[in-house]
Scaffold this active site. Structure first.
Site, short mmCIF file in Angstrom:
data_model
loop_
_atom_site.label_atom_id
_atom_site.label_comp_id
_atom_site.label_asym_id
_atom_site.label_seq_id
_atom_site.Cartn_x
_atom_site.Cartn_y
_atom_site.Cartn_z
N GLU A 1 16.35 5.25 18.86
CA GLU A 1 15.87 4.59 20.08
C GLU A 1 15.14 5.62 20.93
O GLU A 1 15.59 6.75 21.06
CB GLU A 1 17.09 4.05 20.83
CG GLU A 1 16.78 3.49 22.20
CD GLU A 1 18.06 3.11 22.96
OE1 GLU A 1 18.77 2.19 22.54
OE2 GLU A 1 18.32 3.76 23.99
N PRO B 1 10.46 5.01 27.09
CA PRO B 1 9.05 5.24 27.46
C PRO B 1 8.93 6.42 28.42
O PRO B 1 9.87 6.69 29.19
CB PRO B 1 8.65 3.93 28.17
CG PRO B 1 9.63 2.91 27.70
CD PRO B 1 10.91 3.66 27.45
N HIS C 1 13.13 -3.65 23.84
CA HIS C 1 14.30 -4.18 24.55
C HIS C 1 13.80 -5.11 25.65
O HIS C 1 12.94 -4.74 26.45
CB HIS C 1 15.12 -3.04 25.13
CG HIS C 1 15.80 -2.22 24.07
ND1 HIS C 1 16.77 -1.29 24.34
CD2 HIS C 1 15.66 -2.24 22.71
CE1 HIS C 1 17.20 -0.76 23.20
NE2 HIS C 1 16.53 -1.31 22.20
N ARG D 1 21.13 -7.82 28.99
CA ARG D 1 21.16 -8.21 30.39
C ARG D 1 20.50 -7.17 31.28
O ARG D 1 19.79 -7.47 32.23
CB ARG D 1 22.62 -8.40 30.85
CG ARG D 1 22.73 -9.03 32.21
CD ARG D 1 24.11 -8.85 32.77
NE ARG D 1 24.40 -7.45 33.08
CZ ARG D 1 25.52 -7.03 33.64
NH1 ARG D 1 26.50 -7.88 33.89
NH2 ARG D 1 25.70 -5.74 33.90
N ALA E 1 23.04 -12.00 28.88
CA ALA E 1 22.22 -11.85 27.68
C ALA E 1 22.26 -13.12 26.82
O ALA E 1 21.28 -13.46 26.15
CB ALA E 1 22.69 -10.64 26.89
N TYR F 1 30.20 -3.55 22.38
CA TYR F 1 30.88 -2.42 23.05
C TYR F 1 32.25 -2.15 22.41
O TYR F 1 33.24 -2.82 22.75
CB TYR F 1 31.05 -2.74 24.54
CG TYR F 1 29.71 -3.00 25.21
CD1 TYR F 1 29.04 -1.96 25.83
CD2 TYR F 1 29.12 -4.26 25.16
CE1 TYR F 1 27.79 -2.18 26.40
CE2 TYR F 1 27.88 -4.49 25.72
CZ TYR F 1 27.22 -3.45 26.34
OH TYR F 1 25.98 -3.66 26.89
N GLU G 1 32.37 -4.05 32.71
CA GLU G 1 32.76 -5.13 33.63
C GLU G 1 33.75 -6.11 32.99
O GLU G 1 34.29 -6.97 33.68
CB GLU G 1 31.52 -5.93 34.07
CG GLU G 1 30.55 -5.13 34.91
CD GLU G 1 29.19 -5.78 34.92
OE1 GLU G 1 29.07 -7.01 34.77
OE2 GLU G 1 28.20 -5.04 35.07
N LYS H 1 27.02 -14.75 22.05
CA LYS H 1 25.64 -14.30 21.83
C LYS H 1 25.22 -14.57 20.38
O LYS H 1 24.10 -14.99 20.12
CB LYS H 1 25.49 -12.80 22.15
CG LYS H 1 25.64 -12.48 23.63
CD LYS H 1 25.17 -11.07 23.99
CE LYS H 1 26.23 -10.03 23.89
NZ LYS H 1 25.88 -8.74 24.55
N GLN I 1 27.20 0.19 21.70
CA GLN I 1 27.17 1.27 22.67
C GLN I 1 27.63 2.54 21.96
O GLN I 1 28.35 2.46 20.95
CB GLN I 1 28.13 0.92 23.83
CG GLN I 1 28.19 1.92 24.95
CD GLN I 1 26.83 2.13 25.58
OE1 GLN I 1 26.04 2.89 25.04
NE2 GLN I 1 26.56 1.47 26.69
#
Ligand code: FAD
Length: 317
Positions: free
Chosen positions: A19, A22, A94, A124, A144, A179, A185, A199, A210
């Site tokens: 990954e 920019p 993304h 998200r 998301a 995750y 959260e 999802k 992650q």
């Protein structure tokens, strides 16, 4: 080609991907190429390009400060297109809920489709720097899952305000985040896994995790996900520690644990060059074990510099 097709085509062989972020506005794309070039010998089938949240800047106008909301690292889709053109590899922009209305998201997706981009990562986004919690953008998505639903609908010709004859429809392969140590959260790992299942049920084709530093956490996460009926590929995300400050920063920002052996090894370092070497060696050990366990892809977070990823990839690919 889709990420899931690359995985299928590899027939069990672990692939290498990474990954990038920019560059800050006004910098040259050549800086990105200079970091990508050394990694191309490891034949990444796809490269992810992040999208940054907007942030406030203060412009001095004759002594008065003008507060403006801006994105410091724009250009995700343009960078994806230029990488596909220059290197002939697939890219994964993304796409965020935060900072975008649903209409703006639709236009980003239409641009991607015309540019031949076949994969998107639906996220998200984090809270903005000055916010304690994520606030959905007016006219945008809150989670998301809702973004995945929009992309899935568009894949079937259902645009926001019109149903279109699907003569040459977009058919995005959709990635989402997972995750192993739960999202910061989420009230529990199990609740977070249920959200992940939502999802996938909404149309996500694969998961990228992650960062984690203890492989056991990943193995347990994959097992729990499978037990729950999540049957898409779960790609581990690996980040090599690069500076001493990561010992505080990574647990604080991502709410992840670092193994004591890693903390001790970093603590014993006198220079950042030594820390970087410890980070490389830890990531190599992690990667070797994950590869032996048959993970579909080893996905590395490069954070703008690729020399450490290159050193790791040399040992594995
Ligand atoms: P979601 O899946 O929406 O989950 C967010 C939280 O809400 C979780 O706690 C979840 O359990 C909970 N939740 C989900 N649905 C519901 C519901 N219906 N009701 C109540 N709670 C719910 N950030 C960027 O800004 N740019 C990037 O390019 C970027 N790339 C990333 C790439 C990867 C591989 C990963 C793992 C993260 C990335 N992030 C990026 C960070 C990501 O945006 C944050 O972690 C963000 O806080 C959560 O995103 P998500 O897509 O997982 O959100």
């Amino acid at each position: 080609m889709k990420v899931t097709e690359h995985i299928k085509k590899a027939e069990g062989k672990t692939l290498f991907s990474f990954e990038i972020i920019p560059p800050v506005k006004g910098r040259s794309i050549q800086e990105l190429y200079d970091n990508i070039d050394p990694l191309m010998e490891f034949k990444p089938p796809f490269i992810d390009v992040t999208t940054s949240r907007e942030e406030y800047v203060y412009i001095d106008r004759d002594g008065l400060l003008d507060k403006k909301l801006t994105r410091m690292r724009p250009g995700t889709v343009g960078i994806c297109a230029s990488i596909q053109h220059k290197y002939g590899v697939d890219t994964v922009p993304h796409v965020l809920c935060g900072g975008f209305t649903k209409e703006e998201t639709e236009y980003v997706l239409v641009d991607c489709h015309y540019l031949g981009i076949e994969n998107v990562m639906a996220l998200r986004g984090d809270a903005r720097k000055e916010e304690q919690y994520f606030n959905p953008t007016k006219g945008g998505h809150a989670y998301a899952t809702d973004l995945v639903k929009q992309i899935y609908a568009l894949n079937h010709g259902n645009y926001l305000h019109d149903k279109v004859e699907t003569v040459h429809s977009a058919d995005f392969c959709i990635g989402v985040a997972g995750y192993p140590e739960k999202h910061l959260e989420a009230p529990s790992l199990m609740t977070d896994l249920k959200r992940l299942k939502e999802k996938v049920d909404a149309g996500a084709d694969y998961v990228v995790t992650q960062m984690f530093f203890d492989n056991q956490k990943y193995f347990e996460f994959v097992k729990a996900a499978k037990d729950m009926g999540i049957n898409v590929p779960i790609i581990p995300g690996i980040k090599p520690i690069a500076v001493k400050r990561h010992l505080q920063l990574l647990p604080q920002v991502f709410k992840i644990d670092l193994p004591q052996d890693l903390i001790d090894a970093v603590d014993d370092c006198n220079t950042n060059t030594d820390v970087r070497q410890v980070g490389i060696e830890w990531a190599i050990q992690q990667s070797k074990e994950l590869k032996a366990a048959g993970v579909p892809v080893l996905h590395y977070y490069s954070m703008g510099k690729s020399d450490n990823i290159e050193a790791i990839a040399k040992e594995l690919f």
